[in-house]
Design an enzyme around this catalytic site. Sequence first.
Site, PDB file in Angstrom:
ATOM      1  N   GLU A   1      56.218  32.322  47.744  1.00 11.39           N
ATOM      2  CA  GLU A   1      56.576  33.394  48.599  1.00 11.39           C
ATOM      3  C   GLU A   1      56.899  33.117  50.177  1.00 11.39           C
ATOM      4  O   GLU A   1      56.170  33.846  50.991  1.00 11.39           O
ATOM      5  CB  GLU A   1      55.779  34.484  48.442  1.00 11.39           C
ATOM      6  CG  GLU A   1      55.623  34.909  46.855  1.00 11.39           C
ATOM      7  CD  GLU A   1      54.908  36.339  46.589  1.00 11.39           C
ATOM      8  OE1 GLU A   1      54.149  36.816  47.740  1.00 11.39           O
ATOM      9  OE2 GLU A   1      54.917  36.922  45.682  1.00 11.39           O
TER      10      GLU A   1
ATOM     11  N   GLU B   1      54.858  34.958  38.690  1.00 17.30           N
ATOM     12  CA  GLU B   1      53.558  35.954  38.747  1.00 17.30           C
ATOM     13  C   GLU B   1      54.495  37.194  38.154  1.00 17.30           C
ATOM     14  O   GLU B   1      55.517  37.397  38.596  1.00 17.30           O
ATOM     15  CB  GLU B   1      53.362  36.180  40.191  1.00 17.30           C
ATOM     16  CG  GLU B   1      52.478  35.066  40.503  1.00 17.30           C
ATOM     17  CD  GLU B   1      51.879  35.523  42.215  1.00 17.30           C
ATOM     18  OE1 GLU B   1      51.925  36.749  42.668  1.00 17.30           O
ATOM     19  OE2 GLU B   1      51.751  34.372  43.041  1.00 17.30           O
TER      20      GLU B   1
HETATM   21  C1  BGP Z   1      51.735  37.993  45.551  1.00 14.72           C
HETATM   22  C2  BGP Z   1      51.040  36.618  45.704  1.00 14.72           C
HETATM   23  C3  BGP Z   1      49.486  36.681  45.292  1.00 14.72           C
HETATM   24  C4  BGP Z   1      48.812  37.809  44.967  1.00 14.72           C
HETATM   25  C5  BGP Z   1      49.797  39.081  44.408  1.00 14.72           C
HETATM   26  C6  BGP Z   1      49.374  40.486  44.547  1.00 14.72           C
HETATM   27  O1  BGP Z   1      52.532  38.382  46.520  1.00 14.72           O
HETATM   28  O2  BGP Z   1      51.652  35.585  45.604  1.00 14.72           O
HETATM   29  O3  BGP Z   1      48.747  35.808  45.942  1.00 14.72           O
HETATM   30  O4  BGP Z   1      47.923  38.267  45.787  1.00 14.72           O
HETATM   31  O5  BGP Z   1      51.150  39.028  45.079  1.00 14.72           O
HETATM   32  O6  BGP Z   1      49.277  41.054  45.659  1.00 14.72           O
HETATM   33  P1  BGP Z   1      48.251  41.707  46.673  1.00 14.72           P
HETATM   34  O7  BGP Z   1      46.924  40.734  46.062  1.00 14.72           O
HETATM   35  O8  BGP Z   1      48.382  41.477  47.979  1.00 14.72           O
HETATM   36  O9  BGP Z   1      48.184  42.896  45.803  1.00 14.72           O
END
Ligand code: BGP
Length: 466
Positions: A161, A372
């Site tokens: 990201e 993801e």
């Molecule tokens: C993505 C990231 C992850 C993870 C996920 C959920 O943006 O790559 O590391 O954290 O999002 O986001 P958050 O934990 O901020 O809710």
Amino acid sequence: MSEKFLWGSATAAYQCEGAWDADGKGLGEWDVFSHGNPLNINGATGDVSCDFYHRYEEDIDLMKASGQNTYRFSISWARIIPEGIGAVNQQGIDFYNRVIDYCLLNGIEPNVTLFHYDLPNALAEQGGWANRTIVDAFAEYARVCFKAFGDRVKLWVTINELRYYAYCSNIVGNYPPNHKQDFQRYFTVIYHEVLASAKAVKIYKSLELKGEIGIAHDSCNVEVDTITKNPERVKLIAENFYNNLILDTAINGVLPASLILQLQEFGIDTSFMKFDDTFDFREGTIDFLGLNVYNRYYVTDSSDEPTEVFHNNKGAGSSMKEGIRIKGWFENSFDLTTQRNLWGREIYPQCMYDTLFDIKNKYGDIPVYITENGHGCYETADENGYVEDDERIAMMQAYIDKMLEAKSEGCNVKGYYAWSTMDLYSWVNGYEKRYGLVRVDFDDKRLPRYPKKSFYWYKELVSSII
Ligand code: BGP
């Protein structure tokens, strides 16, 4: 690498490893931030987290038990090169060798990310990603990892990201180094990331290791609200902001010309792009694109109000919007008909289908992995530690259905990773925002794991589609 569809789950080093100062690891920027910065509003740290560093076998055993055939994880740069540049820490190499070997022993394809937000603090102190010297530091770190693990790792992600990381650390200001609305720094950081990534890709290819390398990009589907007065202009500006600098450069090896003009009109000094760069981005184009799919970017004309960021790390309610107004460019629109999670993020399965088709239409048949996808929520376990996470199951099933629909209509999607393997540190949100297929009881020092209902649902799904 096998040709079968990959079904797995994902984590990131700082979010699950713990062991923050063990076995020669250097200090990370997140260690420093979480240990004392008042902007760490939930007060949590990754010091121990799930203690994956010591419990990886148990977690990989659970992946295998649920039928997963791949695992996406990241390497902590400061575990491998404690000062970011220079001496290599053999104990860090040994740890990832153990993880990789244990994955392979269990029939699980490792998909390894080199940078997932966790910068060595020594580099952060020199300006981090805003300092151009990081480009070669990253490329050299990548070379060390390719040489150490490239005989067994066949799927690599350079940076996770690039945009969302730069956004949180330079516009929202909730991630270290906590700059707010610093657009100059934001674009500088992204440029250095795409350059560093491309250099790492070039090095990887020169080593002839017979794997594939890509990036993981955050959800990229831009949709223009029908009320918009200048839909074409808004669409182009928003696409440039969210996607083009990263995707055009990483996939086609070309910086988007309209973005450069757009930045200059906005008053950004684009000299960081160094147009006399001797590096040719076409020599560092990626083999596959990873997409972290959570939401779309629903946009409209910006109002005359000043630039403003809408973001909540407190799970404060679904009526808040998540996004930004960039005066003169665009702002995120609020669709009353779309469901949101408590952090204001849209739950919008259609964006999975639209994102995959956007990629196909713009970049052809580049292979895509959904690196993801998942659902964050608060959860309560029953007296046996079991969580009935029906909300997560419904949400993920809807996104997966859309992915399979796009696949059946010709999108070249080759794998899916649930975020996350087990509950873990959710950055500034702390530990209460849960994503795991497996519950971790963080109140119990032994950190026991309890598969959730979604774990069994995923097992069933994977076995029926593989
Ligand atoms: C993505 C990231 C992850 C993870 C996920 C959920 O943006 O790559 O590391 O954290 O999002 O986001 P958050 O934990 O901020 O809710």
